[in-house]
Design an enzyme around this catalytic site. Sequence first.
Site, PDB file in Angstrom:
ATOM      1  N   GLY A 275       6.862  -0.674 -11.240  1.00  0.00           N
ATOM      2  CA  GLY A 275       7.011   0.879 -11.117  1.00  0.00           C
ATOM      3  C   GLY A 275       7.678   1.459 -12.412  1.00  0.00           C
ATOM      4  N   GLY A 276       7.548   0.709 -13.837  1.00  0.00           N
ATOM      5  CA  GLY A 276       7.473   1.042 -14.892  1.00  0.00           C
ATOM      6  C   GLY A 276       7.265   2.758 -15.059  1.00  0.00           C
TER       7      GLY A 276
ATOM      8  CB  CYS B  19      -2.486  -6.595 -21.354  1.00  0.00           C
ATOM      9  SG  CYS B  19      -1.297  -7.817 -20.857  1.00  0.00           S
TER      10      CYS B  19
ATOM     11  CG  ASP C 130       0.549  -4.322  -8.772  1.00  0.00           C
ATOM     12  OD1 ASP C 130       0.634  -4.023  -9.872  1.00  0.00           O
ATOM     13  OD2 ASP C 130       0.225  -5.535  -8.365  1.00  0.00           O
TER      14      ASP C 130
ATOM     15  CB  ILE D 181      -7.962  -1.129  -7.793  1.00  0.00           C
ATOM     16  CG1 ILE D 181      -6.174  -0.845  -8.093  1.00  0.00           C
ATOM     17  CG2 ILE D 181      -8.619   0.146  -8.403  1.00  0.00           C
ATOM     18  CD1 ILE D 181      -5.728  -0.858  -9.480  1.00  0.00           C
ATOM     19  CD  GLU D 182     -11.128  -5.664  -7.817  1.00  0.00           C
ATOM     20  OE1 GLU D 182      -9.990  -4.686  -7.970  1.00  0.00           O
ATOM     21  OE2 GLU D 182     -10.911  -6.457  -8.059  1.00  0.00           O
TER      22      GLU D 182
ATOM     23  CB  SER E  50       7.374  -3.710 -16.646  1.00  0.00           C
ATOM     24  OG  SER E  50       7.535  -2.485 -16.321  1.00  0.00           O
TER      25      SER E  50
ATOM     26  CB  SER F 238      -0.153  -0.753 -17.611  1.00  0.00           C
ATOM     27  OG  SER F 238       0.802  -0.228 -16.579  1.00  0.00           O
TER      28      SER F 238
HETATM   29  C1  SAM Z   1       0.592  -4.944 -16.883  1.00  0.00           C
HETATM   30  S1  SAM Z   1       0.925  -5.234 -15.183  1.00  0.00           S
HETATM   31  C2  SAM Z   1       1.370  -3.528 -14.720  1.00  0.00           C
HETATM   32  C3  SAM Z   1       2.945  -3.389 -14.822  1.00  0.00           C
HETATM   33  C4  SAM Z   1       3.642  -1.870 -14.576  1.00  0.00           C
HETATM   34  N1  SAM Z   1       2.946  -1.011 -15.161  1.00  0.00           N
HETATM   35  C5  SAM Z   1       4.858  -1.984 -14.377  1.00  0.00           C
HETATM   36  O1  SAM Z   1       5.754  -1.292 -14.872  1.00  0.00           O
HETATM   37  O2  SAM Z   1       5.407  -3.303 -13.986  1.00  0.00           O
HETATM   38  C6  SAM Z   1      -0.686  -5.312 -14.268  1.00  0.00           C
HETATM   39  C7  SAM Z   1      -0.431  -5.087 -12.826  1.00  0.00           C
HETATM   40  O3  SAM Z   1      -1.815  -4.952 -12.176  1.00  0.00           O
HETATM   41  C8  SAM Z   1      -1.831  -5.866 -10.858  1.00  0.00           C
HETATM   42  N2  SAM Z   1      -3.068  -6.057 -10.668  1.00  0.00           N
HETATM   43  C9  SAM Z   1      -4.149  -6.782 -11.331  1.00  0.00           C
HETATM   44  N3  SAM Z   1      -5.212  -6.741 -10.876  1.00  0.00           N
HETATM   45  C10 SAM Z   1      -5.164  -5.667  -9.937  1.00  0.00           C
HETATM   46  C11 SAM Z   1      -6.284  -5.288  -8.952  1.00  0.00           C
HETATM   47  N4  SAM Z   1      -7.281  -5.723  -9.117  1.00  0.00           N
HETATM   48  N5  SAM Z   1      -5.905  -4.560  -8.023  1.00  0.00           N
HETATM   49  C12 SAM Z   1      -4.427  -3.745  -8.084  1.00  0.00           C
HETATM   50  N6  SAM Z   1      -3.637  -4.183  -8.938  1.00  0.00           N
HETATM   51  C13 SAM Z   1      -4.216  -5.150  -9.691  1.00  0.00           C
HETATM   52  C14 SAM Z   1      -0.992  -7.204 -11.108  1.00  0.00           C
HETATM   53  O4  SAM Z   1      -0.449  -7.451 -10.026  1.00  0.00           O
HETATM   54  C15 SAM Z   1       0.090  -6.521 -12.165  1.00  0.00           C
HETATM   55  O5  SAM Z   1       1.225  -6.065 -11.367  1.00  0.00           O
END
Ligand code: SAM
Length: 388
Positions: free
Chosen positions: A14-15, A79, A34, A57-58, A367, A76
């Site tokens: 939740g950043g 990466c 997520d 998400i997809e 995050s 986000s």
């Molecule tokens: C870079 S982190 C984002 C962190 C977030 N902004 C935070 O503050 O913690 C990427 C996030 O995307 C989620 N994620 C990756 N692929 C996903 C998908 N296909 N559908 C939903 N969530 C996904 C991962 O579980 C991860 O928590």
Amino acid sequence: MEPLRVLELYSGIGGMHFALKDCGVAAQVVVAVDINTTANQIYQHNFPCTPLWSKSIEGIPLEDFNKLSIDAILMSPPCQPFTRLGLKRDVVDQRTKSFLYVLDLLPKLSSPPRYILLENVKGFEESCARNQLVKILTECGYHFKEMMVSPTSVGIPNSRLRYYLMARRSEEGLSADTHSKILETFPVHDDKDVLEQSAALCPRHTETGDGPECAQFLYKLETRAEQQRKQQQNSDQSITQIQDFLDPDVDLNLEQYLLLPKTLLRYAPILDIVHPTSRRSICFTKGYGRYVEGTGSVLQSSTEAETESVFRGLEEHSEEERLRRLQTLQLRYFTPREVANLMGFPQGFAFPDDVPVKQRYKVLGNSLNVVVVSKLLRILLSEEHLGR
Ligand SMILES: C[S@@+](CC[C@H](N)C(=O)[O-])C[C@H]1O[C@@H](n2cnc3c(N)ncnc32)[C@H](O)[C@@H]1O
Ligand SMILES: *[C@@H]1O[C@H](CO)[C@@H](O)[C@H](O)[C@H]1NC(C)=O
């Protein structure tokens, strides 16, 4: 005015949500999405009233997004496909699939969001995924601004150079020269940070456990240039000292955070050591506490011992004596709370008790810096800043 309706994709811990709360714009996260159950548990603990979709998400159909009538998307995406020293599989990486799905949805939404903020690592700016994003935003009539910012530019003694894209849909359609006006004030950070990040972004995963035998103990592996850069950072008065981010209660379980003897003996020369009075630290990655090299700084908690004199001529001593000397520094890891502090998380942020320390480091490493994003959101979402 109605609060903005925000969709938080890849919500993690939740950043983005914390930054939104902090930025002072009336807004509400209508849904967070997520797939990671650990991250979701922490998110729910902090935002029990926010609907959280624990799925990929997809797998979410267009109609479900349409029902939300979204004003803004904060996201986000993963990466790993874009890190500079990684494989850079970019759009063919499985982890980019969901992001391409989001891009595909954007033009199809019955009412496309007015604002979009995307965060990613350095390296994203030269990816095909970025080009695809820019192409779609342009086709959909968005104006946008891309930037590279590190928390040091908001006075926080931590490097975390990240790519940000802020987009705003123009009411009156596309006009060629306005996108550069969304933002002009936030400083783009200089190379010092880039250099430091390149090491931090792709740690060589030096295991603290039973890794390969280290051939030889070397004197602190630091070049004169690095030493000077660090000194320069430490004398930058625009940046707060590390001590302001420390947890006063850490002494209660200091043992848990002290570096183990085997780690000291093997890796002392490559540690990035900071002091309470330092004005710098390197990026905390998800391997912090597990791997040593480039995963984040360690803190010298002894104020009496002198780092330089401990390291001087250290290699000439017996193992026992080396250890004794190194231990006088009382080197310890930053606690998850302290890492969260350096990442701009508010005091109200908390972990559920049953989340292990290593998992805490992991999710924090994934995050973002809340203060940086809050500042970007303030600029993106408040009309008077939009520079027209
Ligand atoms: C870079 S982190 C984002 C962190 C977030 N902004 C935070 O503050 O913690 C990427 C996030 O995307 C989620 N994620 C990756 N692929 C996903 C998908 N296909 N559908 C939903 N969530 C996904 C991962 O579980 C991860 O928590
Ligand atoms: C969730 O993320 C954590 C930390 O990054 C990781 O250790 C864990 O394996 C992930 N869990 C799932 C279910 O993907």
